[in-house]
Design an enzyme around this catalytic site. Structure first.
Site, mmCIF file in Angstrom:
data_model
loop_
_atom_site.group_PDB
_atom_site.id
_atom_site.type_symbol
_atom_site.label_atom_id
_atom_site.label_comp_id
_atom_site.label_asym_id
_atom_site.label_seq_id
_atom_site.Cartn_x
_atom_site.Cartn_y
_atom_site.Cartn_z
ATOM 1 C CG HIS A 79 31.499 42.740 54.839
ATOM 2 N ND1 HIS A 79 32.464 42.093 54.281
ATOM 3 C CD2 HIS A 79 30.563 42.812 53.650
ATOM 4 C CE1 HIS A 79 32.457 41.750 52.896
ATOM 5 N NE2 HIS A 79 31.309 42.240 52.556
ATOM 6 C CB CYS A 112 36.471 42.427 57.734
ATOM 7 S SG CYS A 112 34.723 42.680 56.947
ATOM 8 C CB CYS A 145 36.175 39.335 53.785
ATOM 9 S SG CYS A 145 36.074 40.965 53.955
ATOM 10 C CD GLU A 164 33.460 40.468 59.745
ATOM 11 O OE1 GLU A 164 33.882 39.272 59.386
ATOM 12 O OE2 GLU A 164 32.523 40.962 59.270
#
Length: 354
Positions: free
Chosen positions: A52, A85, A76, A54
């Site tokens: 992801h 994350c 998330c 992040e």
């Protein structure tokens, strides 16, 4: 010193745009890390959806303590194929987190604020990005892909020329390839492909010309065997949706590494909805329709099209132009939103249908 949150938020959206249509079922997210009024790191959702944004922004040998994160979508909070994350955000000691939109995934929805300290939702969003995650919201809430369409017409609204294959000029066609790159797959029909011998890919330097994936609606397996696109079928994901049980043709296409998906019928709105749910199930959340008027008219009739990209040539075709059916269903749209791009006198409109 007053911090311009919108500046960093817009930067994050600019990053997210890079991989739009390339992150599988996951949303394309942008993330910017700011410290002492300077951007010290950034990240986007990787192609195919992981890691992801992040994680990509924070997985670096940088002192992130007391910095501020700007991210386009709520971080998330759940374990999936990767840890949440919020874990790495806490571990890197991020002081403040600003995000634009809540994640509709119920495993995360409005939970980041309970896990992280100093998490704030930015209430004002740039109008340009208001519908940025429309496809993701449709995927999560209605289990349907975002369905947009692209078509080219002459100045006098003909979609077929008796003399030339192309309606618009080369510059318009290049921009058309760029639009394709923002989608997981293109949906067309065997009739359109047989007629044009089209590739329906992204033929721009720097882009993958084996993308997007291609779905062909071929009710009776009429697709010709010597088409150009079949030469790249082993390097590109191609699916044929069909009613047919023609074993000889099915065997031929399977040898070309084309996946055959059987459907029972395609007559009414429920049939089309089931079709798009299957498309969603195989991981295609952003769909671009490139077909003739007959198929496109059906999708308009059943209200599946969200946006229409309309390329309009600067030239009249007059007696050299025609349409397979009436084009009035497009003419009656409010064709006002002209995109500011140099197309050598052609025009491009993005029409919001619903």
């Amino acid at each position: 010193m007053k911090i311009n949150h919108n500046l960093y938020s817009n930067l994050a959206f600019n990053l997210a745009e890079k991989n739009l249509g390339k992150t599988n079922k996951n949303p394309s997210v942008g993330c910017v890390i700011v410290k002492n009024n300077s951007v010290i790191s950034s990240g986007t959702t990787s192609q195919n959806g992981r890691p992801h944004a992040e994680f990509n922004a924070l997985n670096k040998n940088i002192n992130f303590k007391n910095s501020t994160m700007y991210v386009t979508l709520e971080p998330c909070t759940h374990f999936g194929l990767t840890p949440p994350c919020t874990n790495i955000i806490k571990r890197k000691k991020i002081k403040n987190v600003y995000y634009n939109l809540n994640d509709p995934d119920l495993r995360t929805y409005k939970k980041a604020e309970k896990i992280l300290k100093n998490v704030k939702k930015i209430k004002k969003i740039n109008p340009k990005y208001k519908n940025f995650y429309k496809s993701y919201f449709l995927n999560k809430i209605k289990n349907l892909p975002l369905i947009d369409a692209k078509i080219a017409v002459s100045k006098d609204f003909f979609s077929i020329s008796k003399k030339n294959k192309w309606i618009t000029n080369p510059r318009s066609r290049q921009v058309g390839h760029l639009i394709r790159s923002k989608y997981d797959c293109i949906v067309s029909t065997s009739n359109s492909i047989n007629k044009d011998n089209s590739m329906l890919n992204c033929r721009i330097e720097g882009l993958n010309n084996n993308k997007p994936d291609l779905i062909i609606i071929d009710r009776y397996l009429k697709l010709k065997r010597k088409l150009r696109l079949l030469k790249s079928s082993t390097r590109r994901k191609i699916y044929i949706f069909t009613f047919s049980n023609n074993k000889k043709k099915i065997s031929f296409f399977k040898k070309k590494k084309i996946k055959i998906i059987k459907i029972q019928k395609l007559e009414d709105k429920i049939d089309f909805e089931n079709l798009f749910k299957i498309i969603m199930k195989i991981g295609k959340g952003r769909v671009l329709i490139e077909s003739g008027l007959i198929f496109l008219n059906q999708l308009f009739k059943y209200k599946f099209i969200n946006n229409l990209y309309l390329f309009k040539s600067s030239k009249f075709l007059n007696l050299n132009g025609y349409n397979s059916i009436s084009i009035n269903f497009i003419k009656k749209l409010k064709i006002k939103n002209k995109i500011n791009v140099n197309l050598d006198n052609d025009e491009l409109f993005k029409v919001r249908v619903k």
